[in-house]
Structure formats: structure tokens, C-alpha cells
Design a protein around this motif. Sequence first.
Motif, PDB file in Angstrom:
ATOM      1  N   ARG A  21      25.860 -40.271 -11.193  1.00 56.45           N
ATOM      2  CA  ARG A  21      26.273 -38.798 -11.044  1.00 56.45           C
ATOM      3  C   ARG A  21      25.725 -37.884 -11.394  1.00 56.45           C
ATOM      4  N   VAL A  22      24.821 -37.438 -12.367  1.00 58.54           N
ATOM      5  CA  VAL A  22      24.058 -36.533 -12.677  1.00 58.54           C
ATOM      6  C   VAL A  22      22.901 -36.416 -11.492  1.00 58.54           C
ATOM      7  N   TRP A  23      22.424 -37.280 -10.786  1.00 59.62           N
ATOM      8  CA  TRP A  23      21.420 -37.149  -9.841  1.00 59.62           C
ATOM      9  C   TRP A  23      22.042 -36.617  -8.669  1.00 59.62           C
ATOM     10  N   LYS A  24      23.426 -36.963  -8.428  1.00 59.09           N
ATOM     11  CA  LYS A  24      24.225 -36.542  -7.429  1.00 59.09           C
ATOM     12  C   LYS A  24      24.492 -34.848  -7.562  1.00 59.09           C
ATOM     13  N   GLN A  25      24.759 -34.538  -8.930  1.00 57.45           N
ATOM     14  CA  GLN A  25      25.010 -33.206  -9.119  1.00 57.45           C
ATOM     15  C   GLN A  25      23.824 -32.220  -8.776  1.00 57.45           C
ATOM     16  N   TRP A  26      22.588 -32.940  -9.274  1.00 58.94           N
ATOM     17  CA  TRP A  26      21.211 -32.390  -8.829  1.00 58.94           C
ATOM     18  C   TRP A  26      20.878 -32.135  -7.639  1.00 58.94           C
ATOM     19  N   LEU A  38      23.944 -35.971   1.318  1.00 67.02           N
ATOM     20  CA  LEU A  38      24.247 -36.625   0.167  1.00 67.02           C
ATOM     21  C   LEU A  38      24.978 -37.957   0.474  1.00 67.02           C
ATOM     22  N   THR A  39      25.888 -37.945   1.471  1.00 69.14           N
ATOM     23  CA  THR A  39      26.746 -39.179   1.791  1.00 69.14           C
ATOM     24  C   THR A  39      25.402 -40.273   1.912  1.00 69.14           C
ATOM     25  N   ALA A  40      24.542 -40.004   2.927  1.00 63.63           N
ATOM     26  CA  ALA A  40      23.598 -40.972   3.085  1.00 63.63           C
ATOM     27  C   ALA A  40      22.640 -41.475   1.976  1.00 63.63           C
ATOM     28  N   TYR A  41      22.512 -40.307   1.224  1.00 56.72           N
ATOM     29  CA  TYR A  41      21.358 -40.958  -0.007  1.00 56.72           C
ATOM     30  C   TYR A  41      22.428 -41.796  -0.982  1.00 56.72           C
ATOM     31  N   GLU A  42      23.629 -41.388  -1.055  1.00 53.06           N
ATOM     32  CA  GLU A  42      24.558 -42.195  -1.850  1.00 53.06           C
ATOM     33  C   GLU A  42      24.612 -43.676  -1.395  1.00 53.06           C
ATOM     34  N   ARG A  43      24.904 -43.383  -0.272  1.00 52.27           N
ATOM     35  CA  ARG A  43      24.879 -44.953   0.625  1.00 52.27           C
ATOM     36  C   ARG A  43      23.516 -45.728   0.342  1.00 52.27           C
ATOM     37  N   ASP A  44      22.518 -45.270   0.545  1.00 47.88           N
ATOM     38  CA  ASP A  44      21.244 -45.990   0.454  1.00 47.88           C
ATOM     39  C   ASP A  44      20.971 -46.553  -1.101  1.00 47.88           C
ATOM     40  N   LEU A  45      21.328 -45.530  -2.030  1.00 44.38           N
ATOM     41  CA  LEU A  45      21.158 -46.031  -3.504  1.00 44.38           C
ATOM     42  C   LEU A  45      21.976 -47.191  -3.795  1.00 44.38           C
ATOM     43  N   GLU A  46      23.411 -47.045  -3.175  1.00 41.40           N
ATOM     44  CA  GLU A  46      24.356 -47.892  -3.576  1.00 41.40           C
ATOM     45  C   GLU A  46      24.057 -49.394  -2.919  1.00 41.40           C
ATOM     46  N   GLN A  47      23.511 -49.430  -1.750  1.00 45.51           N
ATOM     47  CA  GLN A  47      22.774 -50.607  -1.100  1.00 45.51           C
ATOM     48  C   GLN A  47      22.112 -51.096  -1.933  1.00 45.51           C
ATOM     49  N   PHE A  48      20.755 -50.442  -2.429  1.00 45.99           N
ATOM     50  CA  PHE A  48      19.733 -50.734  -3.338  1.00 45.99           C
ATOM     51  C   PHE A  48      20.440 -51.544  -4.516  1.00 45.99           C
ATOM     52  N   THR A  90      15.241 -47.666   6.915  1.00 42.35           N
ATOM     53  CA  THR A  90      14.646 -48.333   5.759  1.00 42.35           C
ATOM     54  C   THR A  90      13.574 -47.498   5.113  1.00 42.35           C
ATOM     55  N   GLY A  91      12.895 -46.764   6.034  1.00 42.61           N
ATOM     56  CA  GLY A  91      11.715 -45.665   5.564  1.00 42.61           C
ATOM     57  C   GLY A  91      12.450 -44.664   4.426  1.00 42.61           C
ATOM     58  N   ARG A  92      13.678 -44.147   5.073  1.00 39.69           N
ATOM     59  CA  ARG A  92      14.529 -43.100   4.349  1.00 39.69           C
ATOM     60  C   ARG A  92      15.136 -43.848   3.084  1.00 39.69           C
ATOM     61  N   ALA A  93      15.602 -45.030   3.368  1.00 37.26           N
ATOM     62  CA  ALA A  93      16.084 -45.514   2.013  1.00 37.26           C
ATOM     63  C   ALA A  93      15.066 -45.741   0.932  1.00 37.26           C
ATOM     64  N   LEU A  94      14.049 -45.984   0.995  1.00 34.95           N
ATOM     65  CA  LEU A  94      12.785 -46.116   0.133  1.00 34.95           C
ATOM     66  C   LEU A  94      12.525 -45.172  -0.469  1.00 34.95           C
ATOM     67  N   SER A  95      12.522 -43.954   0.733  1.00 35.93           N
ATOM     68  CA  SER A  95      12.471 -42.500  -0.188  1.00 35.93           C
ATOM     69  C   SER A  95      13.249 -42.069  -1.203  1.00 35.93           C
ATOM     70  N   VAL A  96      14.629 -42.484  -0.693  1.00 38.48           N
ATOM     71  CA  VAL A  96      15.676 -41.924  -1.669  1.00 38.48           C
ATOM     72  C   VAL A  96      15.645 -42.779  -3.049  1.00 38.48           C
ATOM     73  N   ILE A  97      15.330 -43.986  -3.159  1.00 41.23           N
ATOM     74  CA  ILE A  97      14.989 -45.073  -4.258  1.00 41.23           C
ATOM     75  C   ILE A  97      13.974 -44.459  -5.046  1.00 41.23           C
ATOM     76  N   ARG A  98      12.697 -44.031  -4.388  1.00 46.86           N
ATOM     77  CA  ARG A  98      11.618 -43.453  -5.166  1.00 46.86           C
ATOM     78  C   ARG A  98      12.282 -42.004  -5.873  1.00 46.86           C
ATOM     79  N   GLY A  99      12.998 -41.273  -4.969  1.00 45.12           N
ATOM     80  CA  GLY A  99      13.360 -39.961  -5.661  1.00 45.12           C
ATOM     81  C   GLY A  99      14.312 -40.172  -6.846  1.00 45.12           C
ATOM     82  N   PHE A 100      15.269 -41.322  -6.705  1.00 42.05           N
ATOM     83  CA  PHE A 100      16.064 -41.728  -7.928  1.00 42.05           C
ATOM     84  C   PHE A 100      15.326 -42.001  -9.068  1.00 42.05           C
ATOM     85  N   PHE A 101      14.267 -42.828  -8.768  1.00 43.12           N
ATOM     86  CA  PHE A 101      13.239 -43.271 -10.124  1.00 43.12           C
ATOM     87  C   PHE A 101      12.711 -42.099 -10.439  1.00 43.12           C
ATOM     88  N   ARG A 102      11.999 -41.342  -9.533  1.00 41.78           N
ATOM     89  CA  ARG A 102      11.321 -40.041 -10.202  1.00 41.78           C
ATOM     90  C   ARG A 102      12.257 -39.233 -11.134  1.00 41.78           C
TER      91      ARG A 102
END
Length: 315
Positions: A21-26, A38-48, A90-102
Amino acid sequence: MAEPSGLTKSETITDLNGAVRVWKQWLTSEKRASAHTLTAYERDLEQFLEFMQDHLGTIPGFADLAALKPADFRAYLARRAAKGYAKTSTGRALSVIRGFFRFLERRGVLSNAAIFSIRGPRIPASVPKALTVAEAAETLDAIGDLASEPWIAARDIALVSLLYGAGLRIGEALALNRDALPVGETLSITGKGNKQRIVPVLPAVRAAIDDYIAQCPYRGGPEDPLFRGARGKRLQAGIAQRTMRLARGWLDLPETATPHALRHSFATHLLAGGGDLRAIQELLGHASLSTTQRYTSVDAERLMDVHSRAHPRDR
């Protein structure tokens, strides 16, 4: 560890749901991500996270994410490949996941170096397809003949003229309101990330827009849309794309002849006419010159020519 800009210590993250939730707000407040992004990023993270729940056999928490090994992330990439996801997706999804971990690392929640050691799928560089000068001219001449009403014909001519004559994205053009009128020699455009840029408007483009406005049966205030659909609401991108599909069939144009191809054509034809690459970058609103090079189909020979004519030691 420094806090990401815009987030305060009071926004304590206590669980994974809260972190998301805070990540999405950021993303919304600081990165100014669009609703679509935002919808695409949220979907990628949810699938991961759903994959990791199945992979680990439990709902993952912070400790689980911190303990993930390279093999776990590779298993996630393998699952996507097996399901037929495109390499770009998949490349975009991996970038989203890296961003979330960062993001979590900067908040002091967890740290996992393994995610940053994973290489994404190799994506071949693609060059967008531009129309030829003749094809662009044919499109401008014929687009109005496909409409059912004269004012819609004038609208389509104005829209296509603006896309090709000013290099706008279809979303940028359709987001214009009537406060842009009367169109002068320049337009202020809000692009990706809410970045503003000024684009020059050719007299032929102004004339096309003026003709459309004169025929449009819908009036309104400054905040009302400039380009309207048949029922008076803001014109949707799907309608413009359908019109270009009709034009493709009518003129026997390639499948790559889309509204976005008109933007590519604008940049490519400017460059072919001797336009400066940096100036074209500004007109397109690109943050990176390398993106402009792809949009304008710049090859090594052309870059060498630009370099030899521009560098002072080559004069």
C-alpha cells in the motif's frame, strides 16, 4: 538508511500488505505514475507474490522475501516463460520487482541482494516502423473520406495532422482541452510523468484544427475536451486506432500504420530533413537520447554523418 523522498517515519510498515500500500502511494505521489502504469505495476507484483506463495508453500512475509535465493527468482522467470509471456512483459515485471525490493531496502524493512543479480530475458532491440513521406501524405489526404459525418471527418483530419505534424502521442492529443484554443504557433503538452513541453504547430495543422472546431456541433468550457466522440464525450484512443485500421485497408498500408506510427514518422522525417537529434528529443519529450534514436530509426551511418557535420574538429 535514507528515507525515499515524500515518505515520513510515521508511515510505519508492519506487514507485506502495508508495504504494498505504501509503495503504491509512493509511486503515485513521488514517481507520479499514471493510473495505467500503477495498474500494470500492481499486477506484476501481485503475480510475483502469488507465484512465491505457491513456490514456498506459504504466504510470504518479509523474512521469506529476504531469504529468497537466485534460484527462486529464476524459477519465477521460468514459470513466466512456460506460460508464454512476452520477453518485454517479463523484463518489465522483473524491473517492477527490483523496484519493490529496492523500496523496502530504503525503508529499512528488508534486504535481498539476490534480486539484483538476476538478469532479465534478452530483448532484441526493435526499431519502430515509420510511414514513408508518401504514405503519410496519403493518410492525411484520405482519412476524412472514411468518416460518416463531415464534422467527424474534420476531427479525424485535425487529429492525424496533429499527430504527424507535432509528434504527439495519441494520449497527449486526446487529453487536450478547449483551453488550448485558439491554437497559436505553439502548444503546451503534458507528457509522461506530467512533464511539460512546448511543441511548434504548423499552419496546416492550425488550419485543420480550426476547421474541425468550426464544424464540431459540441461546444463547452475550457475544461471540456478538444477532440470529441460522436456523442460528445472525450474521444477514445480505440476510436482513433480503428480509424487508422480502416485507412490501412483503404490505402493498402502496412500493419504498422497506427496512430503511434505517425509520431515515429514525424521524428524520422524531421531527421531525414536534417533536423537536430537533440531538438527532436525535446519535441518528442524523451528523457533519453537513446530512445529518440530508436524512434527515428537512426543507424550508425546517419549518426556518423551527424557527428562529422556537428563536431568542431571535423569542420
